[in-house]
Design an enzyme around this catalytic site. Sequence first.
Site, PDB file in Angstrom:
ATOM      1  NE  ARG A 109     -16.034   4.392  -0.315  1.00  0.00           N
ATOM      2  CZ  ARG A 109     -15.772   3.680  -1.920  1.00  0.00           C
ATOM      3  NH1 ARG A 109     -14.630   3.190  -1.153  1.00  0.00           N
ATOM      4  NH2 ARG A 109     -16.334   4.050  -2.505  1.00  0.00           N
ATOM      5  CD  GLU A 167      -2.253   1.494   0.029  1.00  0.00           C
ATOM      6  OE1 GLU A 167      -2.646   2.549   0.102  1.00  0.00           O
ATOM      7  OE2 GLU A 167      -3.154   0.501  -0.171  1.00  0.00           O
ATOM      8  CD  GLN A 168      -0.075   5.542  -3.693  1.00  0.00           C
ATOM      9  OE1 GLN A 168       0.560   5.690  -4.140  1.00  0.00           O
ATOM     10  NE2 GLN A 168      -1.643   6.019  -4.305  1.00  0.00           N
ATOM     11  CE1 TYR A 196     -24.748   4.109   3.137  1.00  0.00           C
ATOM     12  CE2 TYR A 196     -25.819   5.025   1.122  1.00  0.00           C
ATOM     13  CZ  TYR A 196     -24.682   3.775   1.886  1.00  0.00           C
ATOM     14  OH  TYR A 196     -23.252   4.025   1.391  1.00  0.00           O
ATOM     15  CG  ASP A 250     -12.515   1.971  -8.976  1.00  0.00           C
ATOM     16  OD1 ASP A 250     -13.295   1.556  -9.149  1.00  0.00           O
ATOM     17  OD2 ASP A 250     -12.604   2.381  -7.846  1.00  0.00           O
TER      18      ASP A 250
END
Length: 400
Positions: free
Chosen positions: A107, A33-34, A213, A291
């Site tokens: 998230r 992970e950067q 939501y 993505d």
Amino acid sequence: MKQLHALVIGAGIGGTAAAIALRRAGLDVSLFEQTVAQREVGAGIQISPNASRLLGRYGLDEAMAQAAVRPSAVVFRRWQDGHVLGREELGDAIENRYGTPYYHFHRADLISLLADAFGRNEIELGGRLVDIEQDESGVTARFEDGTSARGDLLIGADGIHSQVRERLFGVEKPRFSGQIAYRGLAPSERVAHLGLPLEVTNWVGPGGHFVHYFVSSGRFLNFVAVSEEATWTREQWSDRGSIDDAAKQYQGWHPQLATILGAVDETFKWALFDRNPLPEWTKGRVALLGDACHPMLPYMAQGAAQAIEDGAALAACLKHSDFDIPSAFRAYVALRKPRATEVQERSRANATSFHLPDGPEQLDRDRLFATRGVRGSSEAMNKLYGYDAEVVAPTLEEKR
């Protein structure tokens, strides 16, 4: 047979889920992970049954139930008066139908439970990719700090601005959709007087729509407020936004939206980008997922779910091919590209449908919501939510 070593670039939702799937298939996995610390400002995310069934197999059923909200329904409302245009049951109805729940997450909560499942201390943070070199025996990832890693295959799960994709296929800017989204969270106690049920509510109107939501076990109300903007000139695709600016976009809309925005401490303004379908997803020993190869607008709530499917399918293709990388990659693309492209195209179509001005087209849309369903026909829902990426992969006739 020697255990294959996979390098996964990007420890977001898609990359971490893929790393778990690849490890379950028998690969040795290094996850990079950067950033120097995993953090998310995107707030809410929806995980539908086509993804939750996979995460459940990864041993995450209990963690998901504790961290998420299980919504009772999805409701579409008219922008001005709140008239219900269509409603579909989620909750027990969708779990009974597809055998696994529909969830709403923050998230950060979802990334946290995925990181725990993979092994938080095993994620190599601060690994900013600068180059990829591959040959007949393997692939090398080179990082900004001068370090490198060698593996048998490399998976680019590093998002819409993917450095892996750029190294494979050159620079190509994503397409600005002409729409921007304000995102944020309101503490649930500040909106308690509204009596909001555990539903995902979509307000649709001329030139915009507004979704809200609950997330984080009901502690926060997540909102996404989408409106239209002609250009996006800033290099970053997200900025800290102004709540007042967001509120101005919804003047004349139902007063509940202003109440929700007034309960928020801060908001972030995101430009919404996607790409036309890429002609290639793999090159040699390198494959893209999520993505990095099929970014999509958020109007089917499928971006993360499709990335999770990618990782599961890729792992299944490798296992089914006896870990023959070229054969597995051909099968992976043949399996995933048509499905992801269809979801991309449907998401882009919804970007127009949700923003129709009042008039004949809007009335036709509303009639479809009332008669066909707000998320499409039963057949379309079954095709989307009933799909099992692990089971489908071994049945594919490989393209040779």
